[in-house]
Design an enzyme around this catalytic site. Structure first.
Site, PDB file in Angstrom:
ATOM      1  N   ASP A  96       0.796  -1.236   0.000  1.00 42.84           N
ATOM      2  CA  ASP A  96       0.000   0.000   0.000  1.00 42.84           C
ATOM      3  C   ASP A  96       0.826   1.282   0.000  1.00 42.84           C
ATOM      4  O   ASP A  96       0.387   2.309  -0.497  1.00 42.84           O
ATOM      5  CB  ASP A  96      -0.953   0.012   1.207  1.00 42.84           C
ATOM      6  CG  ASP A  96      -0.223  -0.157   2.539  1.00 42.84           C
ATOM      7  OD1 ASP A  96       1.009  -0.294   2.537  1.00 42.84           O
ATOM      8  OD2 ASP A  96      -0.890  -0.164   3.591  1.00 42.84           O
ATOM      9  N   HIS A  97       2.050   1.222   0.529  1.00 40.70           N
ATOM     10  CA  HIS A  97       2.813   2.464   0.677  1.00 40.70           C
ATOM     11  C   HIS A  97       3.544   2.896  -0.594  1.00 40.70           C
ATOM     12  O   HIS A  97       3.928   4.043  -0.714  1.00 40.70           O
ATOM     13  CB  HIS A  97       3.846   2.319   1.798  1.00 40.70           C
ATOM     14  CG  HIS A  97       3.269   2.472   3.167  1.00 40.70           C
ATOM     15  ND1 HIS A  97       2.325   1.622   3.680  1.00 40.70           N
ATOM     16  CD2 HIS A  97       3.520   3.371   4.153  1.00 40.70           C
ATOM     17  CE1 HIS A  97       2.026   1.997   4.914  1.00 40.70           C
ATOM     18  NE2 HIS A  97       2.735   3.056   5.224  1.00 40.70           N
ATOM     19  N   ASP A 161       3.847  -1.069  11.612  1.00 35.76           N
ATOM     20  CA  ASP A 161       3.371   0.249  11.200  1.00 35.76           C
ATOM     21  C   ASP A 161       2.722   0.866  12.424  1.00 35.76           C
ATOM     22  O   ASP A 161       1.985   0.192  13.144  1.00 35.76           O
ATOM     23  CB  ASP A 161       2.344   0.120  10.062  1.00 35.76           C
ATOM     24  CG  ASP A 161       2.009   1.475   9.483  1.00 35.76           C
ATOM     25  OD1 ASP A 161       2.550   1.820   8.424  1.00 35.76           O
ATOM     26  OD2 ASP A 161       1.218   2.202  10.122  1.00 35.76           O
ATOM     27  N   ARG A 449      -1.192  12.418  10.150  1.00 36.86           N
ATOM     28  CA  ARG A 449       0.064  13.140  10.378  1.00 36.86           C
ATOM     29  C   ARG A 449       0.176  14.314   9.427  1.00 36.86           C
ATOM     30  O   ARG A 449      -0.192  14.210   8.268  1.00 36.86           O
ATOM     31  CB  ARG A 449       1.249  12.212  10.125  1.00 36.86           C
ATOM     32  CG  ARG A 449       1.264  11.115  11.117  1.00 36.86           C
ATOM     33  CD  ARG A 449       2.599  10.410  11.195  1.00 36.86           C
ATOM     34  NE  ARG A 449       2.497   9.549  12.338  1.00 36.86           N
ATOM     35  CZ  ARG A 449       2.917   8.293  12.371  1.00 36.86           C
ATOM     36  NH1 ARG A 449       3.550   7.791  11.322  1.00 36.86           N
ATOM     37  NH2 ARG A 449       2.752   7.576  13.451  1.00 36.86           N
ATOM     38  N   SER A 644       6.605   7.257  12.981  1.00 36.12           N
ATOM     39  CA  SER A 644       6.558   5.947  12.327  1.00 36.12           C
ATOM     40  C   SER A 644       7.252   4.845  13.126  1.00 36.12           C
ATOM     41  O   SER A 644       8.084   5.080  13.985  1.00 36.12           O
ATOM     42  CB  SER A 644       7.230   6.085  10.967  1.00 36.12           C
ATOM     43  OG  SER A 644       7.609   4.838  10.471  1.00 36.12           O
ATOM     44  N   ARG A 646       9.092   2.744  11.440  1.00 38.52           N
ATOM     45  CA  ARG A 646      10.162   2.311  10.524  1.00 38.52           C
ATOM     46  C   ARG A 646      11.478   2.107  11.272  1.00 38.52           C
ATOM     47  O   ARG A 646      12.024   3.034  11.861  1.00 38.52           O
ATOM     48  CB  ARG A 646      10.310   3.302   9.365  1.00 38.52           C
ATOM     49  CG  ARG A 646      10.701   4.695   9.760  1.00 38.52           C
ATOM     50  CD  ARG A 646      10.584   5.681   8.590  1.00 38.52           C
ATOM     51  NE  ARG A 646       9.198   6.016   8.331  1.00 38.52           N
ATOM     52  CZ  ARG A 646       8.748   7.221   7.980  1.00 38.52           C
ATOM     53  NH1 ARG A 646       9.576   8.218   7.785  1.00 38.52           N
ATOM     54  NH2 ARG A 646       7.461   7.436   7.786  1.00 38.52           N
TER      55      ARG A 646
HETATM   56  C1  MIC Z   1       3.613   6.455   8.411  1.00 33.91           C
HETATM   57  O1  MIC Z   1       2.417   6.737   8.458  1.00 33.91           O
HETATM   58  O2  MIC Z   1       4.503   7.249   8.763  1.00 33.91           O
HETATM   59  C2  MIC Z   1       4.003   5.107   7.893  1.00 33.91           C
HETATM   60  C3  MIC Z   1       4.652   5.295   6.611  1.00 33.91           C
HETATM   61  O3  MIC Z   1       2.849   4.323   7.693  1.00 33.91           O
HETATM   62  C4  MIC Z   1       4.916   4.456   8.924  1.00 33.91           C
HETATM   63  C5  MIC Z   1       5.522   3.205   8.496  1.00 33.91           C
HETATM   64  C6  MIC Z   1       6.666   3.369   7.584  1.00 33.91           C
HETATM   65  O4  MIC Z   1       7.465   4.277   7.757  1.00 33.91           O
HETATM   66  O5  MIC Z   1       6.789   2.534   6.700  1.00 33.91           O
HETATM   67  C7  MIC Z   1       4.300   4.218  10.284  1.00 33.91           C
HETATM   68  O6  MIC Z   1       3.432   4.953  10.665  1.00 33.91           O
HETATM   69  O7  MIC Z   1       4.766   3.334  11.012  1.00 33.91           O
HETATM   70 FE1  SF4 Z   2      -0.399   4.646   5.140  1.00 28.25          FE
HETATM   71 FE2  SF4 Z   2       0.841   5.429   7.387  1.00 28.25          FE
HETATM   72 FE3  SF4 Z   2      -0.667   7.114   5.966  1.00 28.25          FE
HETATM   73 FE4  SF4 Z   2      -1.796   5.175   7.280  1.00 28.25          FE
HETATM   74  S1  SF4 Z   2      -0.649   6.870   8.168  1.00 28.25           S
HETATM   75  S2  SF4 Z   2      -2.276   5.798   5.204  1.00 28.25           S
HETATM   76  S3  SF4 Z   2      -0.330   3.519   7.057  1.00 28.25           S
HETATM   77  S4  SF4 Z   2       1.220   6.155   5.322  1.00 28.25           S
END
Ligand code: MIC
Ligand code: SF4
Length: 755
Positions: A96-97, A161, A449, A644, A646
């Site tokens: 999805d990302h 995640d 976010r 995140s 990550r």
């Molecule tokens: C995000 O919303 O920042 C992400 C991308 O979903 C991350 C995960 C990632 O960095 O792959 C998260 O929230 O953990």
């Molecule tokens: Fe995807 Fe993270 Fe955004 Fe949710 S907050 S839609 S998991 S990138």
């Protein structure tokens, strides 16, 4: 369709009564829901002793694991090394990302398949090999797909995640973790967590008018701030909770990540039953109903919550106003009636240029339906929207159903771009035209976010978070200060039009439908599946072991950077264009800390190389230290690593030779990630010592050889003027976590045990 893993869910429920009885005995008082779920998932089985909240490290046995493409690569590269044949618990990977939003779903998805072919093939075949369900690109956003298919009341899951917490909307304890934590659980080992503190949120009254579930969490974020939930589970209850839809509860839990909460949850109720049935899981309802009393908090707890929670918040939904949070941080809340004034005072551009609806937070059928009801009015009344509009449905099931029910057509009549069922702009996968000009501008979105640069890479984009229906209203008005409760819009005949409050079905009256949900089941026996990673690949790189600790005190470490202010994982390891290197540790390390502000010059990605005295980019300077065999440390401010899950944010410094990260405070997931990867994650015993750190400092760890739980460490700071001073630093490592440090990483330790 068959319910996924029903046998596992039934097994969990079968053992619930005995587990709860054991918990009651050791705790000796009525139980909150969070405690019930935690005690029902102890690695040891029935509880033999009570735990101290915020203190005890506890081994848990989660029921399942979820991973998304951008984190699964690293998680599975690590899992490959653990020497297992198959995952020990039901696990899924969701693509999805990596899908960009540019012109619209069909073209964007195809482009993404072309660009990310190598990674998707890797994820699909490694999932196949190890017994992991794979949701193909376009199937939907991980957390929506999990809520629709896998989440179940009273269950416990972890996911790579931070928004894994979304599944609290179905009464789970679902926790975001780094990939190394997922490896533990998939390898059949215990998963460790410090027993959380408990924050109770009592909801009274009922939502009405323009207010939605999103406003509950926008308000909570405003109250608790981005670190107010750290180390705690937020448990929602009260009559107000019962009146919220299941996906609305998901929205609230989802954004609990933004207050740093370990997770959030709600007790099993009618809304969850309705949702489970609508998504084809009557059998789960039958099983849950049989033990329903255990799937919510005890009556005594909710009657006198102040006795049972560490902190209590009360929100009256009847009085709650729509909120708009931002810019640049999700906890800066402004009720819509105050927005014009706030924006004017702070110089936030009032003109809204884009409205975006989607993300794992707010992309349910109900969300789209309610926003569409606003859009429909505008079209019918001849109001031309002032801003551009884009939506990302949460899943193919939601998209297909919304299309069938005419919801997407309503949006399209207004010129909305319907992007792929994926994260898209929420994670910087947005080819926004003109973003490179870096103009000051405002966008509103329903995501969670809004850190600087997150959506479009432009540091001057002021992003505001609000509900989907408010996004629709603000984007139509093109005005951040527009209050739909009191203000009117001018239509093409020059008339003043007042929008009616949003309406929308919680669940589709004709039921959900989907043609191809995008799921790929794994092979029964995957032992013959080959995982190929080309040695010259720019996207994937097999992992090498990190070197074990040599048993010596670390001496002569250079300061790499002293970061000032907000330093989220987006600052440490940016997403957007860098997502393409998530499976290649060396390549992605070139983004290490490039977004962090250097406390000495206020600039990003410009630090002093102490070997040459010249300024350079953070990754380059660190590579120079590494080449010279000189250790280094990173210093940071409060809530370092917020955002995140990550683990790249921990693996990159580890890979490039940083030894310690010393900050005023950490976000939970990041701190654990550092520990797992064999780094030293430390905090100032005396916060003011942050100010003692100078640009040319070197550091000696004087008593690392005596590294022990609950013991401070002593750090000597050697300033360039010849003066040295010693400070104390704190850590939260327990004995087994110290073993990770000694072994070089948690994975090294697993491998040692396997051997
Ligand atoms: C995000 O919303 O920042 C992400 C991308 O979903 C991350 C995960 C990632 O960095 O792959 C998260 O929230 O953990
Ligand atoms: Fe995807 Fe993270 Fe955004 Fe949710 S907050 S839609 S998991 S990138």
């Amino acid at each position: 369709m068959k319910v996924f893993d029903l046998d596992m869910i039934q097994r969990v429920y079968e053992r619930y009564p005995a587990r709860i009885a054991a918990a009651r005995k050791v705790v000796g008082r009525p139980l909150t829901l969070s405690e019930k779920i935690l005690y029902a998932h102890l690695w040891e089985g029935d509880a033999s002793a009570g735990f101290e909240r915020g203190k005890s490290y506890v081994d848990f046995a989660p029921d399942r694991v979820a991973m998304q493409d951008a984190t699964a690569q690293m998680a599975l590269l690590q899992f490959m090394q653990a020497g297992k044949k198959r995952v020990a618990v039901p696990s899924t990977v969701h693509a999805d990302h990596l899908i960009q939003a540019k012109v619209g779903a069909s073209k964007d998805l195809q482009d993404s398949l072309n660009q990310n072919n190598e990674v998707f093939n890797f994820l699909s075949s490694i999932s196949n090999k190890y017994g992991i369900g794979f949701w193909k690109p376009g199937a939907g956003i991980i957390h929506q797909v999990v809520l629709e298919n896998y989440a179940f009341p009273g269950g416990m899951m972890i996911g790579t995640d931070s928004h894994t917490v979304n599944a609290g909307g179905l009464g789970m304890v679902a926790i975001g973790v780094g990939g190394a934590d997922a490896v533990d659980v998939m390898a059949g080992m215990a998963w460790e967590l410090k027993f959380p503190k408990l924050i109770g949120v009592k909801l009274t009254g009922k939502l009405n008018g323009w207010t939605s579930a999103k406003d509950v969490i926008l308000k909570v974020a405003d109250i608790l701030t981005v670190k107010g939930g750290t180390g705690a589970i937020v448990e929602y209850f009260g009559e107000g909770a019962l009146s919220l839809s299941c996906t609305g509860k998901g929205t609230i839990c989802n954004m609990g990540a933004e207050i740093g909460a370990t997770t959030s949850t709600f007790g099993y109720d009618e809304s969850m039953r309705r949702y489970l049935i609508a998504t084809g899981r009557q059998e789960v309802v039958n099983a849950a109903d049989a033990i329903a009393e255990h799937l919510t908090g005890d009556k005594e707890v909710y009657a006198e919550p102040e006795k049972y929670f560490d902190q209590l918040i009360e929100i009256n939904l009847s009085e709650l106003e729509p909120h708009v949070n931002g810019p640049f941080t999700p906890d800066r809340g402004t009720p819509i009636s105050k927005m014009r004034e706030e924006a004017t005072t702070n110089g936030w551009p009032l003109q809204v240029e884009w409205g975006l609806i989607g993300s794992c937070t707010n992309s349910s059928y109900e969300d789209l339906a309610r926003a569409a009801s606003i859009v429909k009015q505008a079209v019918a009344q001849g109001i031309t929207p002032k801003a551009e509009f884009g939506i990302n449905p949460g899943s193919e099931q939601v998209r297909y159903t919304a299309e069938r029910d005419g919801i997407l057509a309503d949006f399209e009549k207004m010129g909305t771009k319907v992007f792929t069922n994926a994260c898209g702009p929420c994670i910087g996968q947005w080819a926004r035209e003109g973003a490179d000009k870096q103009e000051k501008n405002t966008i509103v979105h329903s995501f969670n976010r809004n850190f600087s640069k997150r959506a479009d890479g432009n540091p001057n984009t002021h992003a505001f978070v609000t509900s989907p229906e408010m996004v629709a209203a603000l984007a139509i008005a093109g005005d951040l200060g527009f209050n739909p409760i009191t203000d009117t819009l001018t239509n093409d005949k020059g008339e003043q039009i007042k929008l009616n409050p949003p309406v929308g079905d919680e669940l589709p009256t004709k039921g959900f439908a989907v043609e191809d949900n995008g799921y790929q089941a794994p092979a029964e026996d995957g032992s013959n599946v080959e995982i190929a990673v080309a040695p010259d690949s720019q996207r994937l790189q097999l992992l090498e072991n990190f070197t074990p600790w040599d048993g010596q005190n670390i001496m002569g470490a250079k300061l790499l950077i002293k970061a000032k202010g907000k330093c989220t994982t987006d600052h440490i390891s940016m997403a957007g264009p860098w997502l393409r290197y998530r499976g290649h540790l060396d390549n992605i390390s070139n983004n290490m800390l490039i977004g962090a502000e250097n406390a000495f010059n206020g600039e990003a990605n410009k630090v002093k190389n102490q070997l040459t005295g010249e300024y350079g980019e953070v990754p380059a300077v660190q590579r120079a230290y590494k080449a010279a065999g000189i250790p280094s440390i990173v210093v940071g401010d409060h809530n370092y690593g917020e955002g995140s899950s990550r683990e790249h944010a921990a693996m990159e410094p580890r890979h490039l030779g940083v030894r310690a990260v010393l900050v005023k405070s950490f976000a939970r997931i990041h701190e654990t990630n550092l520990k797992k990867q064999g780094m030293l994650g430390l905090t100032f015993a005396n916060e003011a010592d942050y100010d003692k750190i100078q640009e040319d400092d070197t550091f000696d760890f004087l008593d690392l050889q005596a590294f022990a739980p609950d013991e401070q460490l002593t750090l000597q700071i050697n300033h360039s003027n010849g003066v040295s001073e010693q400070i104390k630093v704190n850590h939260t490592y327990n004995a087994s976590q110290i073993e990770w440090f000694r072994a070089g990483s948690a994975l090294n330790l697993i491998k040692k045990m396997e051997a």
